[in-house]
Structure formats: C-alpha cells, structure tokens
Design a protein around this motif. Structure first.
Motif, PDB file in Angstrom:
ATOM      1  N   GLY A  16       0.860  -1.179   0.000  1.00 22.98           N
ATOM      2  CA  GLY A  16       0.000   0.000   0.000  1.00 22.98           C
ATOM      3  C   GLY A  16       0.888   1.217   0.000  1.00 22.98           C
ATOM      4  O   GLY A  16       1.965   1.214   0.574  1.00 22.98           O
ATOM      5  N   LEU A  17       0.443   2.289  -0.659  1.00 26.42           N
ATOM      6  CA  LEU A  17       1.267   3.486  -0.731  1.00 26.42           C
ATOM      7  C   LEU A  17       1.323   4.183   0.614  1.00 26.42           C
ATOM      8  O   LEU A  17       0.374   4.125   1.383  1.00 26.42           O
ATOM      9  N   GLU A  18       2.427   4.830   0.854  1.00 36.11           N
ATOM     10  CA  GLU A  18       2.621   5.524   2.118  1.00 36.11           C
ATOM     11  C   GLU A  18       1.765   6.793   2.165  1.00 36.11           C
ATOM     12  O   GLU A  18       1.684   7.525   1.184  1.00 36.11           O
ATOM     13  N   ARG A  19       1.154   7.021   3.306  1.00 34.95           N
ATOM     14  CA  ARG A  19       0.302   8.197   3.456  1.00 34.95           C
ATOM     15  C   ARG A  19       1.082   9.367   4.038  1.00 34.95           C
ATOM     16  O   ARG A  19       1.952   9.187   4.886  1.00 34.95           O
ATOM     17  N   VAL A  20       0.730  10.547   3.591  1.00 32.10           N
ATOM     18  CA  VAL A  20       1.282  11.776   4.161  1.00 32.10           C
ATOM     19  C   VAL A  20       0.107  12.562   4.744  1.00 32.10           C
ATOM     20  O   VAL A  20      -0.664  13.146   3.992  1.00 32.10           O
ATOM     21  N   PRO A  21      -0.058  12.538   6.064  1.00 28.32           N
ATOM     22  CA  PRO A  21      -1.204  13.250   6.646  1.00 28.32           C
ATOM     23  C   PRO A  21      -1.137  14.748   6.336  1.00 28.32           C
ATOM     24  O   PRO A  21      -0.050  15.319   6.254  1.00 28.32           O
ATOM     25  N   THR A  22      -2.291  15.347   6.135  1.00 28.71           N
ATOM     26  CA  THR A  22      -2.330  16.789   5.919  1.00 28.71           C
ATOM     27  C   THR A  22      -2.199  17.525   7.253  1.00 28.71           C
ATOM     28  O   THR A  22      -1.988  18.721   7.281  1.00 28.71           O
ATOM     29  N   GLY A  23      -2.354  16.780   8.343  1.00 30.84           N
ATOM     30  CA  GLY A  23      -2.297  17.400   9.654  1.00 30.84           C
ATOM     31  C   GLY A  23      -3.617  18.037  10.049  1.00 30.84           C
ATOM     32  O   GLY A  23      -3.763  18.535  11.161  1.00 30.84           O
ATOM     33  N   ILE A  24      -4.574  18.014   9.160  1.00 32.58           N
ATOM     34  CA  ILE A  24      -5.909  18.507   9.473  1.00 32.58           C
ATOM     35  C   ILE A  24      -6.742  17.249   9.719  1.00 32.58           C
ATOM     36  O   ILE A  24      -7.064  16.507   8.777  1.00 32.58           O
ATOM     37  N   ALA A  25      -7.044  17.002  11.005  1.00 31.70           N
ATOM     38  CA  ALA A  25      -7.584  15.694  11.398  1.00 31.70           C
ATOM     39  C   ALA A  25      -8.825  15.314  10.592  1.00 31.70           C
ATOM     40  O   ALA A  25      -8.924  14.184  10.102  1.00 31.70           O
ATOM     41  N   GLY A  26      -9.737  16.246  10.458  1.00 35.50           N
ATOM     42  CA  GLY A  26     -10.976  15.928   9.742  1.00 35.50           C
ATOM     43  C   GLY A  26     -10.729  15.599   8.284  1.00 35.50           C
ATOM     44  O   GLY A  26     -11.351  14.695   7.723  1.00 35.50           O
TER      45      GLY A  26
END
Ligand SMILES: Nc1ncnc2c1ncn2[C@@H]1O[C@H](COP(=O)(O)OP(=O)(O)OP(=O)(O)O)[C@@H](O)[C@H]1O
Ligand SMILES: [Mg+2]
Length: 501
Positions: A16-26
């Motif tokens: 699975g591709l690695e995720r980069v959170p946007t830091g905006i929880a919602g």
C-alpha cells in the motif's frame, strides 16, 4: 485498492502506498489517512476560501511531525512572504522555529515571469532536491496557467510536475483559485491524483464553509460536502457524521446488565431499568422535568463518567439547578466526574456537535450521555433529512462505544388533552432515533396541573405501559410506584369532559 496513480512505480507499492497526513484531522479522516506520498493534488477554492491557510498548516504539521520531514512553500503571487506570514503567524499551528531549516518559503514569481513554466519546473526540481523536501506547496497555480501559451503547454507542465513528484517522493499541493461555479472540467483535474474543493455558501444569513473531495486516487474517501471552519488554530474540518459513522467503530455489544435511570419507580416501569447501551428519548412539553430526569440519570451511578451536552442551560445554570434539587450529580459536577458541553442553539454546526460529543466520550471514557435538546440539534442541521440519518448513526456508535444515552425532545403542551396517545410532530421518526421512549405530560384538571409519565417502548423489555403521576422535589422526579393516582386523574378528566358535552 482502486484507481491508479501515475505509471511511475513508487515505494511500497505492494504494502500500500505511504500516506502523508495533511495534519488537518478531519481532512485526513475524509481521505482515509492522508494524501499519498509522491502524489500531486489540487486544492481549489474561491478567494479567501482558506487555501493558503490549509497549505501552510499542512507544512507546519508535516515538518513538526518528524525530524526528517521538510516542507517547501512556493508562491507564484506578487504577495510578499512577510505579508503572508503576518497572516499565518497568529494561527495555532505556526512555529517560527521551523523556518527556514524545515520549512522554506520561496517566491517563484520572478522565475515564472522571466523563464515561464520551464523556469518554474527547473526551480521546483532544484529546490525540492536541495532542501530534501517531502512536501511541496505551490500557491497560486492560476498564475502558472496564465503564463502558459497554450493548453498543451500547461498540461505538459502538470505532467512534468507529476514525474518530478514521483521521482523525488515529495507530495505536491497545488493551490488555485477558481471562478465560483465553473462547470468546465479542467484538464489538470483529470491528470492529478486528487482534487479538494473549498467553497463558501450562505445558509440564511450565515456563511458556511464547505470542503469536498472531488477525486482521490488510490483509496476510498468520504464523499459529499463536509463543513469546515477557519479558527485561530487554522482549518478545522468536520466530516459528515453519517458518512464517518457509516460503520460503527467497534462491534455492538447489546447484552449486559440493565442500567438504572436514577429513579427506582421508572426502572420498574421499564422492566428493570434501561437496556444497557441503549438510547432513550424523553419527550415532553417545556417545564415538565426532562432536564431534571436527565441529570438524575447522569448522577445515578458515581462509577460511570457522564457527559451532558446542552443547548439551553450553561454549566453554571445546571449546577444551580442540580444543587437546588439536591441531585447526586451536583457533587459529581464539582468533582469533574461529569463533563458539561454547552453549545448555544443559534450557532454551531451539527457535525461539530457530533465530533465534540464523540471526542469527549472517547477521551473521558464516558458511559452515560445526556443530550438536552434534540430540537436545537435538529435546527442546526440545515438539511432536515440528515437529522434522522445522523441520529441513527450516532445511536449505533454510542452502542458500539458502550454508552447509554438519553435525549430530550419537546412536545406541545396538549399531549393528553387530544385523547391521542401522543401528539406533536416532534416524535416523527423517533423510532429510528431512540430505542426507548419515555413520555412526560401535563394533565390539567380543574385548577391543578398534574404531571404524568409513561414508558412507550423499551428495547427487548417487558414494560409496564401504565401511566404514573410524579412530582419534582428534592432528589429529582418522585414517581409514584403504582398507576392508581394517574388512573384516578384520568377517570376524573374523562368524567369532567363528558359533563361538558
Ligand atoms: N483566526 C481566524 N479566524 C477565523 N477566520 C480567519 C482567521 N484567520 C484568517 N481567517 C479567514 O481565512 C480566510 C483567508 O484564508 P486564505 O488566505 O487561506 O484564503 P485563500 O483561499 O488562500 O485566499 P486567496 O484566494 O485570496 O489566496 C479569510 O476568509 C479570513 O477571514
Ligand atoms: Mg491564498
């Protein structure tokens, strides 16, 4: 996994591709965890929609999350960085310590003016490499588009950008304004890995902000329009409650011991108490004692942390009420065993209310919830069809979290006079919302006003549906053990009415 990314292979394609959170929880919740590493995404919105704040917020949370993370913020606008930072600095996520080592601001205005899109691409490649950036934000894509001599040149630029992103593994956010209501599908939208749209609309006189993910390659996402706010902490997104809770977060556990309401007489009417992890609707007219019964329920077991969510009375007002009636909850409120959340009925977003409610339940391991004012909550939902879906989802989630809930709803004053078991539209659709229904009513007989209570239904329980009289005194609702007095009142009422006919 569905959809397809650019053809260039990336890290961990099999796991699975690695995720980069946007830091905006919602937003991360909507995206199922965040953006994908090496993907190119467009964030589009009308002027003032919040693109620049969102882009900066992603940089600060990304750079702050791991010592190796680096962010590059490139502007194509004539707007100076000092000016932009002046707007960003007061926001909660801002951290001056991250500049310039972990977050670099760069103006590409000159490069674009002098050397066009080729110059811009060269600059982006060089700087991404030099800074080892893992997140790149390009603010003002529309300026790049205007520089392009042809649609083809712009498409080639986007394509090159994708190739670079895939090669470096940097995730790219392209911020662009779009004329409101532009129906035309831009070519770049079909090319990029995802498209997030920010918009603003009027609801009555209130302006509401909406976020919609229009496309997201590589995984499912929560579709539809989600409310968001810009606050002193930056962008806060509230995923649509019914979409977020489509599947409860845990498996239901419906069995378990009965839960006391705090009134032994009411417990007996319910067949031994409330079914565990069920939701109960208290329906009745203003002033009948719904809030009092709810507070009694919250204070019934000192070992069970409670949460009161109210729209009408502030925490201070509730404390006064609890003390005046000597309710056990008074002490629990002082000791902080019962959390009180209060939302004025005039402002607020229904998804924000639901998010607050669920966060507090999880963080404080709440076991009893009392939500005073289903009607106020119903008014917060502009789309009335949503409320039943939201409540059905909320009910299922509370059950999954092992919470027993109670809601109040207001009926009109003439619940009984019409000879109907209940009147008032407030109860419409109630069955899908509440597993148990308790009805409180006034009966007017000559110059006296009597209070009566009855259980309409309770999940999997043998209820005693006969009415009981009750009074409100110290300790809360004093409900009679037997139906005799209520029956006598009703008999007299019928007699009085027949006399009039
Ligand atoms: N602390 C704050 N609380 C509430 N709203 C705020 C706050 N700070 C900024 N805003 C709002 O954020 C919006 C500006 O956001 P931003 O600059 O990110 O928009 P943008 O989409 O980049 O706009 P443009 O198209 O002009 O570049 C304004 O509507 C402003 O009122
Ligand atoms: Mg901007």
């Amino acid at each position: 996994m569905t959809g397809s990314g650019p053809s260039t292979p990336r890290d961990g394609a099999y796991g699975g591709l690695e995720r980069v959170p946007t830091g905006i929880a919602g937003l991360d919740a909507i995206l199922g965890g965040g953006l994908f590493r090496g993907g190119v995404y467009i964030v589009q919105g009308t002027p003032g929609a919040g693109k620049t704040i969102l882009g900066n917020q992603a940089c600060y949370t990304h750079a702050g999350a791991h010592p190796e993370n680096r962010a590059l913020y490139v502007t194509l606008l004539a707007e100076s960085h000092a000016r932009m930072l002046g707007h960003i600095a007061p926001l909660g996520f801002f951290d001056a310590g991250l500049i310039p080592d972990r977050i670099t601001y760069l103006s590409a205005f000159r490069s674009l003016q002098d050397e066009g899109l080729t110059g811009l691409l060269t600059l982006l490649r060089r700087e991404t490499g030099a800074r080892d950036a893992s997140l790149v934000v390009l603010d003002g894509l529309v300026a790049a588009e205007e520089t392009a001599r042809s649609a083809l040149e712009f498409k080639t630029f986007i394509h090159e950008l994708q190739t670079q992103a895939a090669a470096t593994g940097a995730t790219v956010l392209l911020l662009t304004s779009a004329s409101a209501g532009a129906a035309m599908v831009a070519a770049e939208h079909t090319m990029v890995d995802g498209l997030i749209e920010l918009s603003s609309r009027l609801s009555g006189r209130r302006a509401e902000r909406d976020l919609e993910v229009r496309k997201f390659r590589g995984s499912g996402f929560l579709r539809g329009r989600h409310a968001f706010r810009i606050t002193d902490d930056g962008v806060v997104v509230y995923p649509r409650t019914e979409a977020r809770l489509r599947v409860p977060s845990r498996r239901d556990h419906v069995d378990g011991p009965k839960v006391t309401t705090g009134s032994p007489a009411l417990d007996a009417m319910l067949g031994g108490g409330l079914p565990s992890h069920s939701t109960t609707m208290l329906a009745g007219p203003a002033g009948i004692g719904k809030t009092t019964l709810g507070l009694q329920f919250l204070g019934a077991d000192p070992d069970e942390p409670g949460l009161m969510y109210g729209f009408y009375e502030s925490e201070a007002a509730l404390r006064v009420k609890a003390r005046a009636l000597a309710l056990p909850i008074a002490g629990m409120m002082e000791a902080g065993q019962v959390a009180v959340l209060w939302q004025p009925a005039t402002e607020g977003l229904i998804d924000e209310v639901c998010a607050d409610l669920l966060d507090t339940i999880r963080n404080r391991r709440v076991r009893r919830v009392f939500l005073d004012g289903l009607d106020a909550m119903r008014r917060l939902a502009e789309d009335q069809d949503r409320i039943v879906r939201i409540f059905a989802a909320l009910t299922a989630e509370l059950r999954a979290l092992g919470v027993t809930g109670m809601y109040t709803t207001e009926t009109d004053l003439h619940g009984l006079a019409s000879d109907l078991p209940m009147s008032g539209t407030a109860l419409r659709g109630a069955s899908s919302i509440a597993e148990n229904i308790v009805l409180l009513r006034f009966v007017e007989l000559r110059s006296s006003l009597h209070r009566v209570i009855s259980v309409i239904k309770a999940r999997d329980s043998r209820i005693d549906p006969r009415l009981r009289g009750f009074d409100i005194r110290e300790g809360g609702l004093a409900i009679e053990d037997g139906p005799e007095r209520a029956e006598a009142i009703l008999a007299e009422l019928r007699h009085a009415r027949r006399g009039r006919e």
